[in-house]
Design an enzyme around this catalytic site. Structure first.
Site, mmCIF file in Angstrom:
data_model
loop_
_atom_site.group_PDB
_atom_site.id
_atom_site.type_symbol
_atom_site.label_atom_id
_atom_site.label_comp_id
_atom_site.label_asym_id
_atom_site.label_seq_id
_atom_site.Cartn_x
_atom_site.Cartn_y
_atom_site.Cartn_z
ATOM 1 N N LYS A 9 0.567 -6.479 3.833
ATOM 2 C CA LYS A 9 0.487 -5.147 2.892
ATOM 3 C C LYS A 9 1.835 -4.666 3.183
ATOM 4 O O LYS A 9 2.434 -3.784 2.233
ATOM 5 C CB LYS A 9 -0.744 -4.740 2.601
ATOM 6 C CG LYS A 9 -1.779 -5.464 2.196
ATOM 7 C CD LYS A 9 -3.235 -5.163 2.365
ATOM 8 C CE LYS A 9 -4.328 -5.743 1.951
ATOM 9 N NZ LYS A 9 -5.682 -5.174 1.994
ATOM 10 N N SER A 57 -10.463 -3.666 -0.693
ATOM 11 C CA SER A 57 -9.592 -3.047 0.268
ATOM 12 C C SER A 57 -9.013 -2.168 -0.813
ATOM 13 O O SER A 57 -8.257 -1.209 -0.466
ATOM 14 C CB SER A 57 -8.418 -3.874 0.800
ATOM 15 O OG SER A 57 -7.921 -4.738 -0.175
#
Length: 799
Positions: free
Chosen positions: A742, A699
C-alpha cells in the site's frame, strides 16, 4: 539335430528305376502347396496363366506338372522363382468357385525335374526328366520301413485323425509308395515337403521320415501330459478356468517365467525397503507367479511390485553445507527477498550442527510474478538436491494426493509418491505450487489429505492408498507457494512456516529488469549485449505498460522489445548482405523510444486527484497483484429517507465497514456542525470506481468515514493524502495488512502523506527505505485524528 539339418540338403527320394525320358508338360505354379506322388491333393488357382494351363491339359487329355513357388508372395512368377523338382499329376476334378477362382483335385503320379522351359506364354510349358528311385533292397531298408510303420501306428494312437491313410501305410510294402504316404502324414510345412520331394536316396528319406514322426510323437505326448496335468489341477466346477490353467502349465513346462520372478525378488531385496514392506512385496510376487500371464490381475500386480521396488526407500543425496556458496547462488539468481534467503541460510547452518533435523515445511506467500517458484529451484540448487514440483491448482479429488486404492481399475499412486519416485531420492526439494487453490467437493478434501504430508510429526510414515505401506517423507524439503494465505485451511496453514514475498518496489523492479531480465531476454532472442535499456525506460514500462506486484508482465514487455529489435537486425542483415547481423551495434531503449517498441501506453499515470474534492477520499487496497489506490466517492441525494446505496462490486465485509463508518460519522456530526436531520432527509450513494473489480476487506473503514463526513459537512478532502485502516463503532483505528504494498501504491501515485494505524508501526521496517524516506507517515489511533488530517477547513467558518 545338426546332422539331420545338414543332410536334409542332400536328400532326394526315389522309386524303382524309370527311364530318363525327356517329356513335355504344361506347368502350374503353386503357392504354399506341395503335391506328392500317389496322394490326392486339392488346391485353388486364380491366375489366368494357371487356369489356362489346366483347361488346355484337360482338352488334350494330358497330365500336368505341379511345381511350388519359392516365395508365395510373388504374383507373377518367373522361372527363377520356381523349384526345379515337382510332381506330374493327373487332373481328376475341376470346380468353379465364386469369383474368378477354380478348385482343382489331382492325383500325384511321379516326381520330375525341369530340364528347360519351352514357353512361358500364355502359360508355362516345360521339358522334364522323371526322377527314378535310388535304392537297393537290404536289411537296413527293411528295418527303416518297419520303424516308420511303427511310428505311424504310434502317432495314430495319440492323434487318430488319419485312419485310412494309416491303414494304407501299414499295408504298403513298396518303399517308394510307402515313403510318400508317410510323408503326407508326417510333414506339415511346405519347405519340409519340398525337401522330401527332392530326395533321391530312399534310405536317407526314411531316416528323415522317422526323425520327423518321432518328433511329432514327442510333441503330442507333451501336449497330452500338459493337458492331463491341467485337468488334475482344476476344479470340476470351474471348466472355464481350463484354458488359463493349461497356459500356466505350458509356462511351467517351458520354465520361461522363473527368471522374471527371481528378478523381481532381487530388485525388491536391493531397494532398501523395510522388512515389513519386503515381506508384503514377496507375498505379492508369489501371488503373481500363480496367475495366468493373460489375466488383468497379473498386470496390476506387476505394476504394484515395480512401483514399490523403484521407490527410493533409502537413497539420498548429500546436502551441500557451504553457506558462502549458497549465499552467492541466492544473490546471483534473485534480487531482494532477503527474508527468504536468510531462512534458507539458517536451515543450512542448522543442518551442519545436527543430522537429525526434519525437513521444514515452508510456504512462500505473495502475488504472482515475485519469484516464489524460482526461489524454490534456487533452494534445490543451494542444497544440491533434486527438484520436483506438483501443481495443486484446481485439484478436487483427495486421491490425487493420497493415491487410489488398488481395487479400482487404473489405480495409481498420488502425486506425492509419484514425484518422489521420479526424483529417485527421498530427500528432494518438493514444490507444492498454488496450494491455496485446492478445492473440495464430493470426492473429498485434498487439503485434508495434505495434512499428513506436511506434518513433520506424521509424514515419516505417510501411507499412500495405492502402496498401502508407510513411506518416510520426513527427509523431503517441502516448499509450498500461494498468492494468499486466506484461502488455505487453518489446520494446513498451522503446519507450514509462512514467508511473505511482497511485491517489488520501483527500485527493485529496475534492478531486476536491468540486472536479470534484459540479459535473459537478450540471450533468448539472439541479441546478447545488443540492448541498452535506460532506467527511465524501465520506469515507463513499469508505470504505463504493466500493473503488477511481480515482474512477469515486465519480462514479457522486455521480450516484446527484443522481438522488435531482432526483426530489425534480420531485415537490416538482408539489405546489407550480412548473414548474422553482427555489425549493427546496440539498440538504445529510452523513455522516448519505448512507445516505438510497445505502442501506446496501456495504463494512465496513477496520480493523485487533480483538486481537493468534497465527498471523495483516496484509500489504499491490497490485491493479489499488489497495492493500488482507490477513490471512494459519496453523493447525497436530497429528498430521500436516509437510505444508503453501495455500488462498485463491494464484498460483505466492505459493506459492513460502510455501515460502521456511517454510524461513526453520525456520532461526530455535532462536532462538524452537521444537522442530524440531514441523515434522514438525504439518501446516500457510496461508490468505489472500477466497478467491475471485486473489492472487500475492512481496511477501507477510515477512508469511507472521511468520504461520508466530507459529503455531509461540505468540506473538501485533501488530495495529497492517502489512508488505510479499519474503524470501529467507537472510532478506534485498527491495524491492517499489506502495508508495504500500500505504501508503494501511495508513492507511485505521487501522494506523499500516508495515514496508517498506530498498531502498524512495527511494519514500517518492511517498507523500502527509498519509499519510506519520501513519505510523511502519520500514525493514528482514532478516527478523530484522521478527520483532522484529511479534511480541509470549512471555507465559511475556517475550521
Amino acid at each position: 539335430m545338426d546332422n539331420y539339418s545338414q543332410s536334409i540338403e542332400d536328400l532326394i527320394l526315389g522309386n524303382e528305376p524309370i527311364k530318363n525320358t525327356i517329356r513335355a508338360y504344361k506347368l502350374v505354379a503353386l503357392r504354399g502347396v506341395v503335391v506328392l506322388p500317389y496322394v490326392n491333393t486339392s488346391f485353388d488357382i486364380g491366375r489366368d496363366r494357371s487356369i489356362l494351363a489346366v483347361n488346355k491339359t484337360l482338352e488334350c487329355g494330358e497330365h500336368i506338372l505341379l511345381v511350388t513357388q519359392k516365395n508365395a508372395t510373388v504374383t507373377d512368377p518367373a522361372p527363377a522363382d520356381l523349384y526345379r523338382v515337382g510332381t506330374v499329376a493327373m487332373i481328376k476334378q475341376v470346380l468353379k468357385l465364386p469369383g474368378e477362382n477354380v478348385r482343382v483335385v489331382v492325383q500325384g503320379l511321379e516326381r520330375a525335374e525341369i530340364t528347360g522351359f519351352i514357353t512361358s506364354e500364355p502359360y508355362f510349358e516345360v521339358s522334364v526328366r522323371p526322377l527314378g528311385p535310388e535304392y537297393s533292397p537290404g536289411v537296413k531298408l527293411e528295418v527303416l520301413k518297419r520303424k516308420v510303420k511303427e511310428a505311424v501306428v504310434e502317432y495314430n494312437k495319440i492323434d487318430n485323425k488319419a485312419g485310412e491313410l494309416v491303414n494304407a501305410i501299414v499295408a504298403e510294402e513298396d518303399p517308394y509308395r510307402l515313403g510318400f504316404y508317410a510323408a503326407h502324414l508326417a510333414f506339415r510345412k511346405e519347405h519340409e515337403r519340398q525337401r522330401f520331394l527332392e530326395t533321391v536316396n530312399v534310405e536317407k528319406a526314411f531316416e528323415m521320415l522317422l526323425f520327423t514322426l518321432l518328433r511329432e510323437i514327442e510333441i503330442l505326448r507333451t501336449d497330452r501330459q500338459i493337458s492331463a496335468k491341467v485337468r488334475r489341477q482344476m476344479d470340476k466346477n470351474q471348466k472355464e478356468y481350463y484354458l488359463r490353467e493349461q497356459l500356466k502349465a505350458i509356462h511351467d513346462e517351458l520354465g520361461d517365467s522363473k527368471e522374471e520372478i527371481e528378478e523381481f525378488k532381487k530388485r525388491a531385496a536391493e531397494s532398501g525397503m523395510s522388512a515389513e514392506v519386503l515381506e508384503k512385496v514377496n507375498k505379492e510376487i508369489v501371488r503373481m507367479s500363480k496367475m495366468s500371464a493373460t489375466s488383468p490381475e497379473t498386470a496390476v500386480s506387476r505394476t504394484y511390485i515395480e512401483t514399490l521396488s523403484e521407490l527410493p526407500w533409502t537413497a539420498e543425496t548429500a546436502d551441500s553445507k557451504d553457506l558462502k556458496r549458497a549465499a552467492e547462488i541466492l544473490n546471483r539468481e534473485h534480487y531482494g527477498l532477503e527474508e527468504v534467503k536468510e531462512r534458507i541460510l539458517e536451515y543450512l547452518a542448522v543442518t551442519q550442527l545436527t543430522k537429525s533435523l526434519k525437513g521444514p515445511i515452508l510456504c512462500f506467500v505473495g502475488p504472482p510474478g515475485v519469484g516464489k517458484t524460482s526461489i524454490a529451484r534456487s533452494v534445490a540448487h543451494c542444497l544440491d538436491r533434486k527438484f520436483v514440483s506438483a501443481s495443486l491448482g484446481g485439484i478436487r479429488d483427495e486421491a490425487e494426493i493420497r493415491g487410489h486404492r488398488r481395487t479400482y481399475i487404473g489405480a495409481i499412486p498420488g502425486i506425492v509418491i509419484n514425484n518422489i519416485k521420479t526424483a529417485g531420492t527421498r530427500n528432494p526439494v518438493f514444490l507444492l505450487d498454488e496450494i491455496d487453490k485446492m478445492t473440495a467437493d464430493f470426492r473429498g478434501d485434498p487439503a485434508g489429505a495434505m495434512l499428513e504430508v506436511l506434518d513433520p510429526e506424521q509424514n515419516f510414515h505417510f501411507r499412500d492408498h495405492y502402496l498401502d505401506v508407510p513411506f518416510d517423507l520426513s527427509k523431503t524439503l517441502f516448499i509450498a507457494t500461494a498468492n494468499t494465505a486466506d484461502t488455505i485451511p487453518a489446520p494446513l496453514l498451522d503446519r507450514m512456516e509462512i514467508i511473505e514475498l511482497p511485491g517489488y518496489t520501483m527500485t527493485e523492479k529496475k534492478r531486476i529488469a536491468l540486472d536479470y531480465l534484459v540479459k535473459k531476454q537478450e540471450d533468448a532472442h539472439g541479441l546478447a549485449g545488443r540492448l541498452a535499456v535506460e532506467d527511465a525506460a524501465v520506469e515507463q514500462i513499469v508505470m504505463k505498460y504493466t500493473r503488477e506486484a511481480g515482474v512477469r508482465s515486465l519480462e514479457r514487455q522486455i521480450a516484446k522489445i527484443c522481438r522488435k529489435a531482432a526483426r530489425k537486425v534480420v531485415e537490416a542483415s538482408g539489405e546489407t548482405g550480412q548473414t548474422n547481423g553482427e555489425n549493427f551495434g546496440t539498440f538504445a531503449v529510452t523513455a522516448d523510444t519505448v512507445p516505438d517498441y510497445l505502442g501506446a501506453p496501456k495504463y494512465s499515470d496513477l496520480s493523485m486527484n487533480e483538486t481537493d474534492e468534497v465527498g471523495a477520499a483516496t484509500g489504499l487496497a491490497w490485491t493479489s497483484a499488489g497495492g493500488v489506490t482507490m477513490t471512494i466517492e459519496v453523493a447525497l441525494i436530497p429528498g430521500g429517507k436516509g437510505e444508503i446505496q453501495l455500488t462498485g462490486k463491494l464484498g460483505d465485509v466492505m459493506k459492513e465497514s460502510a455501515y460502521t463508518a456511517l454510524t461513526v460519522v453520525k456520532k461526530f456530526a455535532p462536532q462538524f456542525g452537521i444537522d442530524s436531520a440531514a441523515f434522514a432527509e438525504n439518501n446516500i450513494h457510496l461508490h468505489v470506481p472500477e466497478g467491475a473489480t471485486p473489492k472487500d476487506g475492512p481496511s477501507a473503514g477510515i477512508t469511507l468515514a472521511v468520504a461520508l463526513l466530507s459529503a455531509f459537512a461540505g468540506r473538501p478532502v485533501r488530495r495529497d493524502i492517502a489512508m488505510t485502516g479499519e474503524v470501529t463503532l467507537r472510532g478506534k483505528v485498527l491495524a491492517i495488512g499489506g502495508l508495504k504494498d500500500k505504501a508503494f501504491a501511495c508513492h507511485r501515485a505521487g501522494i506523499r502523506t500516508l495515514v496508517i494505524p498506530k498498531e502498524n508501526h512495527k511494519d514500517l521496517s518492511e517498507i523500502h527505505e527509498s519509499i519510506r524516506s519520501d513519505l510523511t507517515i502519520a500514525e493514528v489511533s482514532n478516527i478523530g485524528e484522521v478527520f483532522g488530517l484529511a479534511l480541509l477547513s470549512d471555507p465559511d467558518t475556517g475550521h
